[in-house]
Design a protein around this motif. Structure first.
Motif, PDB file in Angstrom:
ATOM      1  N   HIS A   1       6.731  20.657  -8.007  1.00  0.00           N
ATOM      2  CA  HIS A   1       5.773  21.732  -7.737  1.00  0.00           C
ATOM      3  C   HIS A   1       6.288  23.030  -8.372  1.00  0.00           C
ATOM      4  CE1 HIS A   1       3.813  19.071  -4.838  1.00  0.00           C
ATOM      5  NE2 HIS A   1       4.999  18.831  -4.329  1.00  0.00           N
ATOM      6  N   PRO A   2       5.868  23.321  -9.610  1.00  0.00           N
ATOM      7  CA  PRO A   2       6.360  24.511 -10.318  1.00  0.00           C
ATOM      8  C   PRO A   2       6.114  25.829  -9.584  1.00  0.00           C
ATOM      9  CG  PRO A   2       5.237  23.025 -11.827  1.00  0.00           C
ATOM     10  CD  PRO A   2       4.982  22.507 -10.450  1.00  0.00           C
ATOM     11  N   ASN A   3       5.105  25.853  -8.714  1.00  0.00           N
ATOM     12  CA  ASN A   3       4.801  27.087  -7.981  1.00  0.00           C
ATOM     13  C   ASN A   3       5.492  27.129  -6.614  1.00  0.00           C
ATOM     14  OD1 ASN A   3       3.083  24.952  -7.098  1.00  0.00           O
ATOM     15  ND2 ASN A   3       1.769  26.432  -6.060  1.00  0.00           N
TER      16      ASN A   3
ATOM     17  N   LEU B   1       8.888  27.555  -4.034  1.00  0.00           N
ATOM     18  CA  LEU B   1      10.175  28.212  -3.837  1.00  0.00           C
ATOM     19  C   LEU B   1      10.825  27.535  -2.637  1.00  0.00           C
ATOM     20  CD1 LEU B   1      12.118  30.479  -4.663  1.00  0.00           C
ATOM     21  CD2 LEU B   1      10.908  31.994  -3.085  1.00  0.00           C
TER      22      LEU B   1
ATOM     23  N   GLN C   1      11.241  21.970  -7.676  1.00  0.00           N
ATOM     24  CA  GLN C   1      10.649  22.833  -8.697  1.00  0.00           C
ATOM     25  C   GLN C   1       9.931  22.007  -9.761  1.00  0.00           C
ATOM     26  OE1 GLN C   1      10.978  26.238  -8.396  1.00  0.00           O
ATOM     27  NE2 GLN C   1       9.486  26.482 -10.046  1.00  0.00           N
TER      28      GLN C   1
ATOM     29  N   GLU D   1      16.620  21.683  -4.808  1.00  0.00           N
ATOM     30  CA  GLU D   1      15.722  22.777  -5.209  1.00  0.00           C
ATOM     31  C   GLU D   1      15.150  22.538  -6.605  1.00  0.00           C
ATOM     32  OE1 GLU D   1      18.176  26.198  -4.811  1.00  0.00           O
ATOM     33  OE2 GLU D   1      18.049  26.246  -2.610  1.00  0.00           O
ATOM     34  N   GLN D   2      15.981  22.058  -7.524  1.00  0.00           N
ATOM     35  CA  GLN D   2      15.514  21.796  -8.890  1.00  0.00           C
ATOM     36  C   GLN D   2      14.480  20.667  -8.917  1.00  0.00           C
ATOM     37  OE1 GLN D   2      19.108  21.048 -11.088  1.00  0.00           O
ATOM     38  NE2 GLN D   2      19.776  23.191 -11.018  1.00  0.00           N
TER      39      GLN D   2
ATOM     40  N   THR E   1       4.558  33.927 -11.121  1.00  0.00           N
ATOM     41  CA  THR E   1       3.569  34.096 -10.048  1.00  0.00           C
ATOM     42  C   THR E   1       2.706  35.325 -10.284  1.00  0.00           C
ATOM     43  OG1 THR E   1       4.990  33.017  -8.423  1.00  0.00           O
ATOM     44  CG2 THR E   1       3.263  34.462  -7.589  1.00  0.00           C
TER      45      THR E   1
END
Length: 301
Positions: A275-277, A279, A272, A268-269, A3
């Motif tokens: 959407h790589p960005n 949390l 991710q 969560e994985q 980020t």
């Protein structure tokens, strides 16, 4: 962290915009006065405010890179969105000024004929700003930056304004003297329209507005995880270029803590990957025991 690396990359777009605006505003104001074109002068003033807006974006990107502290547990990423807000207000001020100046000129009996050179200055500016727009738009999409995206939209409007200015000057030169003034008025409208679009998006993000389609896709994905009985809530908010997602799911209350934790990690994985960005924060709740169908596969010890 990726980020913050992206935020540093975003500074390149802000610096490019600042350099381009300094050069073009100087060029337009000089030839606007020498060539006697009100539309070109209005465009030059527009670029002067763009310098201020780009500096605001740069400052926002710099502040966003500060790490979390006691007062900002999620970091300072929203400074980027605030920078977009500041840029929009600066553009609104200049847009109103340009409209007022053009309005006064419309009722003036003095109409001059701009020099032919001012046409080429406007066309050259349009090409330069379109190139800057393409660079910043690609950069914004790559690093998911609202501030750089706002800068790109501003670049695009400036390219269109310069093109409209060239057309207005051509009209004034061939005998339609009021066209130059009308074009200046159109420039003011375009500035205000762009400012409104940037302002609307910034306010939407600062008031925790979020894309409902993204939430629906996250909910659908979480529901596919084995042993997730119900997805009770999915909430999201944008924090600069970081997407924060809160997901609450219900599972068999007889599951072990270890297995419940594995489910949260799997959700969560998957988020991710989508959407790589993003949390994600996943909360596990017990499914209503009255509705639990005890299955052998639900037990992991």
């Amino acid at each position: 962290m990726e980020t913050y690396t992206n935020l540093r990359a975003g500074e390149k777009g802000a610096y490019l915009s600042i350099v381009a605006y300094i050069f073009l505003s100087t060029l337009k104001l000089i030839f606007g006065y020498v060539g006697d074109s009100q539309a070109l002068r209005a465009d030059g003033l527009n670029n002067l405010t763009d310098i201020v807006a780009s500096i605001a974006v740069l400052i926002g990107l710099r502040i966003s890179q500060r790490p979390p502290d006691d007062d900002h547990q999620y970091g300072h990423l929203r400074a980027e969105t605030i920078a977009s807000l500041v840029a929009a207000f600066v553009m609104i001020y200049v847009g109103i000024e340009v409209l007022l100046t053009a309005g006064k000129s419309m009722f003036s009996a003095n109409h001059s004929q701009p020099d032919t050179l001012t046409i080429w200055v406007s066309l050259f500016s349009a090409v330069v700003m379109y190139a800057v727009y393409r660079y910043n738009l690609q950069l914004a999409e790559k690093i998911k930056s609202t501030a750089v995206k706002a800068a790109a939209y501003d670049n695009r409007s400036d390219a269109l304004v310069s093109l409209a200015t060239a057309l207005g000057i051509i009209g004034a030169i061939i005998g339609f003297h009021s066209v130059d003034t009308i074009t200046a008025f159109i420039v003011g409208v375009i500035i205000l329209k762009t400012a409104y679009e940037i302002l609307k998006e910034a306010i939407h993000l600062l008031t925790d507005g979020f894309d409902s389609d993204v939430l629906a896709r996250v909910k659908e994905e979480a529901a596919q995880i084995a042993q997730v009985r119900e997805v009770r809530e999915v909430r999201g908010r944008q924090h600069g270029n970081l997407m924060l997602l809160d997901v609450t799911v219900a599972v068999n209350p007889n599951l072990s803590v270890r297995r419940s934790h594995e489910i949260t990690e799997e959700i969560e994985q998957n988020i991710q990957i989508m959407h790589p960005n993003a949390l994600a924060f996943v909360h596990i709740e017990p499914y209503d025991p009255k509705e639990v169908i005890i299955c052998e596969d639900d037990y992991h010890f």
